[in-house]
Design an enzyme around this catalytic site. Structure first.
Site, PDB file in Angstrom:
ATOM      1  N   HIS A   1       0.819  -1.211   0.000  1.00 15.94           N
ATOM      2  CA  HIS A   1       0.000   0.000   0.000  1.00 15.94           C
ATOM      3  C   HIS A   1       0.850   1.257   0.000  1.00 15.94           C
ATOM      4  O   HIS A   1       0.452   2.298  -0.505  1.00 15.94           O
ATOM      5  CB  HIS A   1      -0.991  -0.031   1.157  1.00 15.94           C
ATOM      6  CG  HIS A   1      -2.086  -1.005   0.904  1.00 15.94           C
ATOM      7  ND1 HIS A   1      -2.066  -2.291   1.394  1.00 15.94           N
ATOM      8  CD2 HIS A   1      -3.185  -0.913   0.122  1.00 15.94           C
ATOM      9  CE1 HIS A   1      -3.130  -2.924   0.946  1.00 15.94           C
ATOM     10  NE2 HIS A   1      -3.823  -2.128   0.177  1.00 15.94           N
TER      11      HIS A   1
ATOM     12  N   GLU B   1     -10.066 -11.161  -5.202  1.00 21.17           N
ATOM     13  CA  GLU B   1      -8.697 -10.965  -4.723  1.00 21.17           C
ATOM     14  C   GLU B   1      -8.034 -12.255  -4.270  1.00 21.17           C
ATOM     15  O   GLU B   1      -6.836 -12.279  -4.024  1.00 21.17           O
ATOM     16  CB  GLU B   1      -8.700  -9.990  -3.531  1.00 21.17           C
ATOM     17  CG  GLU B   1      -9.230  -8.628  -3.897  1.00 21.17           C
ATOM     18  CD  GLU B   1      -9.183  -7.672  -2.721  1.00 21.17           C
ATOM     19  OE1 GLU B   1      -8.322  -6.786  -2.724  1.00 21.17           O
ATOM     20  OE2 GLU B   1     -10.014  -7.825  -1.807  1.00 21.17           O
TER      21      GLU B   1
ATOM     22  N   ASP C   1      -3.769  -8.097  -4.461  1.00 14.38           N
ATOM     23  CA  ASP C   1      -3.944  -9.224  -3.556  1.00 14.38           C
ATOM     24  C   ASP C   1      -4.023 -10.539  -4.313  1.00 14.38           C
ATOM     25  O   ASP C   1      -3.518 -11.563  -3.845  1.00 14.38           O
ATOM     26  CB  ASP C   1      -5.201  -9.025  -2.702  1.00 14.38           C
ATOM     27  CG  ASP C   1      -4.897  -8.128  -1.519  1.00 14.38           C
ATOM     28  OD1 ASP C   1      -3.869  -8.382  -0.856  1.00 14.38           O
ATOM     29  OD2 ASP C   1      -5.648  -7.181  -1.275  1.00 14.38           O
TER      30      ASP C   1
ATOM     31  N   CYS D   1      -8.987  -3.082 -10.442  1.00 12.10           N
ATOM     32  CA  CYS D   1      -8.534  -1.881  -9.743  1.00 12.10           C
ATOM     33  C   CYS D   1      -7.188  -2.091  -9.067  1.00 12.10           C
ATOM     34  O   CYS D   1      -6.733  -1.238  -8.307  1.00 12.10           O
ATOM     35  CB  CYS D   1      -9.573  -1.402  -8.732  1.00 12.10           C
ATOM     36  SG  CYS D   1      -9.982  -2.661  -7.518  1.00 12.10           S
TER      37      CYS D   1
HETATM   38  C1  PEP Z   1      -5.948  -5.046  -4.791  1.00  3.08           C
HETATM   39  O1  PEP Z   1      -5.756  -5.927  -3.942  1.00  3.08           O
HETATM   40  O2  PEP Z   1      -5.537  -5.139  -5.971  1.00  3.08           O
HETATM   41  C2  PEP Z   1      -6.713  -3.851  -4.423  1.00  3.08           C
HETATM   42  C3  PEP Z   1      -7.074  -2.972  -5.321  1.00  3.08           C
HETATM   43  O3  PEP Z   1      -6.955  -3.679  -3.098  1.00  3.08           O
HETATM   44  P1  PEP Z   1      -5.825  -3.137  -2.099  1.00  3.08           P
HETATM   45  O4  PEP Z   1      -4.612  -2.812  -2.892  1.00  3.08           O
HETATM   46  O5  PEP Z   1      -6.391  -1.973  -1.390  1.00  3.08           O
HETATM   47  O6  PEP Z   1      -5.629  -4.303  -1.178  1.00  3.08           O
HETATM   48 MG    MG Z   2      -6.777  -5.786  -2.091  1.00  2.89          MG
END
Ligand code: PEP
Ligand code: MG
Length: 850
Positions: free
Chosen positions: A458, A705, A729, A776
């Site tokens: 993140h 995910e 994920d 995403c």
């Molecule tokens: C992902 O896992 O790709 C996602 C968009 O969620 P995050 O990165 O917030 O875990």
């Molecule tokens: Mg995620």
């Protein structure tokens, strides 16, 4: 024999005072009679007992007067009342040796130092409680113990061996801590001598203070009952470590050579130092480096009774040791035992008896526990860094670091934050919490490099959002770089070039400017839809967490917000936002989007997004634990206010001028879904809350995910309205690579064919029920990755706003048929590197832009 200026020692054996006050008076009278104190000092000693407990431990008490009454001390002296039967002192503790102290502060410390050392010698203490020989007590209190690592006879003990240091980087903390562990295994006294300097082999700091370098000669000697065996054990450890130390040095040299090989992208023409990591956010940053250190915290001096202060220090040390053990275990699993040794050595540093004694002494002097601890750490660290040896200076930094951990355990309010310099810099940090990264100001932080972390962490995602060129997983060497040195950070290739030549600086600036020109060219067309040459439109969204980021996303060409990570509403503040606060934020998001679609993701807490104020139970493997939807279903107190706030926003935010029956363009999606029953439970909760609020229905989607969800996409599609694939994920769970793992970060590539096949399965499952599929995760913002996803059948790509123009440009330059064929080929490749090679083959680009 007494040292010069030693305090007088007055002794009364076999005393039987009626109580504590009588004991203090008797001891004070000895001092008065010897002319050491003014008679008024007796009352001062009694007063002190009223404000502090002078019980030092193990039956030893140290009554002394108030600091303000020092003038009543005429001559330093000690009066010892031996009370074989004991006298009740404090909280059920009995005193057997009442050591009344009359001393100026510097003498005071010397006396306490002796006493605290004596306290560690149980057998001797037991003898002193009953001995009828006052000389024995006097001797125990008059012997001056050597200062750590400095004093002691330069003579060797009876059993000895000589060893020439063959550790290429000398005796640093890791091997030294293995020596200490071996020496502590027996009762023999073992010392290490280097020239005239002698250190106790059981004392890590003393050993380090010898400053042994490769080629130095050391004499290791022992005495005591098991001395020969203890020495043999230590010798095996000392020599056994040589091979590992040499291999580690060779690995470091090899890594340095590898790190200097040219890469596709910008390369320096002149030699300079290169630190290599993984590119996490593209772009070149040029500026001075700044190693992120904690801010100095002012530690107040708040005296408290010795016993409770001692207990607090003890508990803080225990908790820190447990924390370091957990860190060492975790690091051992992720990076190997060599790196775990850093934390092992840090635990040895805080177990150092001299350090603890010093802290106790300061507490006994009347200082508060936090203050005493900080002072003790500072003095020890000061001694280490004053020796002018870089290895020891690094240990001083370790000691301060671990000292801060203990301080935070003594009092959480003393947790130190981060300090940033005033001028713009390239920030170097061990790692940054997502909330710290979110708070970075791109005007002040030109580039970011972390020793740990991975490109899909993140922290990396946030750095991309902020447009800060970033490198992750650059290793601990990063943190030892000289502050203020000029560097070029390449967030595309993952390299940091230190002290580049003027020629290279000029070339890097030119490259950076050319890169900007390409970006500007792409930016000119960013408002156009991402329609392929053969007319296929891909919806393009932005990953945006707050309303104030929306205008920038729209200006970059976003058509919607495809992912709003709501956990950041919780991470960026010290408490839980209430329903009304959340409502205001969702409403503001819808208003900022002015009729464009918004997908809000329900709280995804857990994994690397820990929210301290929620005080959730600590998990061994938080990424595999109660995260995302699993937490939401267990904590209606978190989920329900959020859903209520969302449905209220959906009810109240119908865009102005929208045709009748048109609802707010809001969708809700849930993270970390693994099963159909989870989706059913969430739908039920949503429906109940929607009905209560009288809100319209909104599309309910789920994130794909985990491999289980991708594989069961057809079953899940029957229960929800849309999918959004979280490739960050999905990559971590499919490849079994923690997205923050530094060592494995280069392998955690979302273009791995296994991940692409899971995306394909998801699209196929969704298609059976006519469901919409978005992506995403970070790979949606990679122009080549975006093309592959479109070719696999993804309808919408949502990404960091800064990635939008390049992705749109790439999609507009392609045809859907070509992308489909490319995606099929990618799925058939053996590994991620082969997939990435297709990019170079298809675009003919051998070099990174520009
Ligand atoms: C992902 O896992 O790709 C996602 C968009 O969620 P995050 O990165 O917030 O875990
Ligand atoms: Mg995620």
């Amino acid at each position: 024999m007494l040292a010069p200026n030693a305090p007088r020692v007055l002794i009364r054996t076999a005393a039987t005072p009626a109580d504590k006050d009588a004991a203090i008076r008797q001891a004070a009278q000895l001092l008065v009679a010897a002319g050491c104190i003014d008679p008024a000092y007796e009352a001062s000693m009694l007063r002190r007992e009223g404000v502090a407990n002078t019980y030092l431990g193990h039956g030893v008490v140290i009554p002394h007067g108030m600091v303000d009454d020092r003038a009543l001390v005429r001559e330093s002296g000690l009066a010892v009342l031996q009370v074989p039967g004991g006298v009740a002192w404090h909280d059920g503790q009995d005193a057997h040796l009442v050591v009344a102290i009359a001393a100026q502060s510097d003498t005071h410390i010397t006396i306490l130092r002796r006493l605290t050392r004596l306290i560690q010698d149980e057998a001797r203490l037991a003898r002193l409680r009953t001995t009828q020989d006052p000389a024995e007590i006097a001797a125990a209190l008059s012997e001056d113990a050597p200062a750590p690592g400095t004093a002691g006879p330069a003579a060797d003990l009876p059993h000895a061996f000589t060893w020439t240091v063959d550790y290429p980087t000398g005796l640093h903390a890791r091997p030294a801590s293995a020596w200490v562990e071996a020496a502590l295994g027996g009762s023999a006294r073992i010392q290490v001598r280097h020239g005239a300097e002698v250190a106790d082999a059981k004392n890590l700091i003393a050993l380090l203070q010898l400053g042994l370098r490769a080629g130095d000669e050391a004499v290791i000697s022992a005495e005591g009952e098991d001395a020969p065996a203890a020495l043999a054990r230590l010798k095996a450890v000392v020599t056994g470590l040589s091979a590992g130390e040499k291999a580690a040095a060779a690995r470091a040299a090899e890594a340095a050579t590898k790190a200097a090989a040219p890469v596709a992208g910008w390369n320096p023409a002149d030699p300079c130092r290169i630190v290599s990591g993984i590119g996490a956010s593209p772009g070149l940053a040029i500026g001075p480096v700044h190693v992120l250190g904690p801010t100095e915290v002012a530690v107040p001096d708040e005296p408290e009774p010795l016993t409770s202060g001692g207990d607090r220090l003890h508990a803080a040390l225990e908790r820190t040791a447990a924390q370091l053990k957990a860190l060492a275990d975790d690091t051992g699993r992720r990076l190997g035992q060599a790196d775990a040794g850093i934390f092992k050595a840090q635990s040895d540093l805080i177990a150092d008896t001299d350090l603890i004694t010093l802290a106790c002494q300061l507490m006994v002097e009347g200082h508060g526990v936090a203050y005493a601890w900080q002072q003790a750490v500072e003095r020890m660290a000061g001694r280490l860094s004053a020796l002018g040896n870089p290895v020891l200076a690094a240990r001083a930094a370790d000691l301060r670091d671990v000292g801060r951990r203990v301080l935070a355990q003594i009092d959480p309010a003393l947790q130190s934050g981060h300090a940033l310099p005033d001028r713009p810099c390239i920030l170097l940090a061990p790692d940054l919490a997502p909330s710290d990264t979110a708070g970075l100001d791109p005007a002040r932080v030109l580039g970011l490099a972390t020793a740990q972390g991975g490109p899909t962490s993140h922290t990396a995602i946030l750095a991309r959002t902020l447009g800060i060129p970033s490198v992750v997983a650059a290793g601990a060497a990063l943190l030892a770089l000289p502050a203020g040195a000029t560097a070029i950070l390449d967030g595309t290739t993952g390299r940091l070039y230190l002290d580049p030549s003027e020629r290279d600086l000029a070339a890097a600036r030119a490259w950076r400017d050319a890169l900007r020109a390409t970006q500007e060219e792409e930016a000119r067309e960013r408002g156009l839809p991402a329609r392929t040459r053969d007319g296929h439109a891909v919806a393009i969204g932005a990953n945006v967490n707050t309303p104030d980021q929306v205008p920038f996303a729209l200006a970059q060409g976003a058509e919607s917000v495809g992912l709003m990570r709501t956990e950041f509403l919780f991470l960026e503040r010290g408490d839980t936002p209430g329903e009304d606060d959340q409502y205001a934020t969702y409403r503001a998001m819808l208003e900022a989007l002015d009729g464009r679609p918004l997908i809000v993701r329900a709280l995804d807490i857990g994994g690397d997004k820990q929210v301290p104020h929620l005080a959730l139970p600590k998990e061994e493997n938080p990424f595999l634990g109660v995260r995302g939807t699993r937490l939401l279903l267990r904590r209606p107190d978190l989920m329900e206010p959020q859903l209520r706030a969302l449905y209220r926003a959906a009810r109240d935010c119908v865009p102005a001028g929208a045709p009748a029956g048109k609802d707010a363009p809001l969708s809700i999606m849930f993270p970390m879904i693994t099963s159909v029953p989870e989706v059913a439970a969430l739908r039920e909760a949503c429906e109940r809350i929607r009905a209560e609020i009288g809100a319209p229905e909104v599309p309910l989607g789920i994130m794909i995910e985990v491999p289980a969800a991708a594989i069961q996409a057809d079953a899940l599609a029957a229960h929800c309205d849309f999918f959004s694939i979280g490739t960050n994920d999905l990559t971590q769970y499919a490849l079994a690579i923690d997205r923050q793992n530094t060592e494995l970060a280069p392998e955690a590539d979302s273009l791995h064919p296994a991940v692409l096949r899971l995306v394909r399965m998801t699209c196929e499952g969704a298609a059976r029920h006519g469901r919409f599929v978005g992506v995403c995760g970070g790979i949606a913002g990679d122009p080549f990755g975006a093309g592959l996803l479109a070719g696999l059948g993804v309808h919408e790509l949502s990404m960091t706003p800064r990635d939008l123009p390049a992705v749109k440009a790439r999609l507009r330059a392609a045809s859907l048929d070509d992308l489909k064929a490319l995606a099929e080929r990618a799925c058939a490749q053996p590994d991620a590197a082969a997939v990435r090679a297709l990019d170079r083959a298809s675009s003919g680009a051998a070099e990174a832009r520009p």
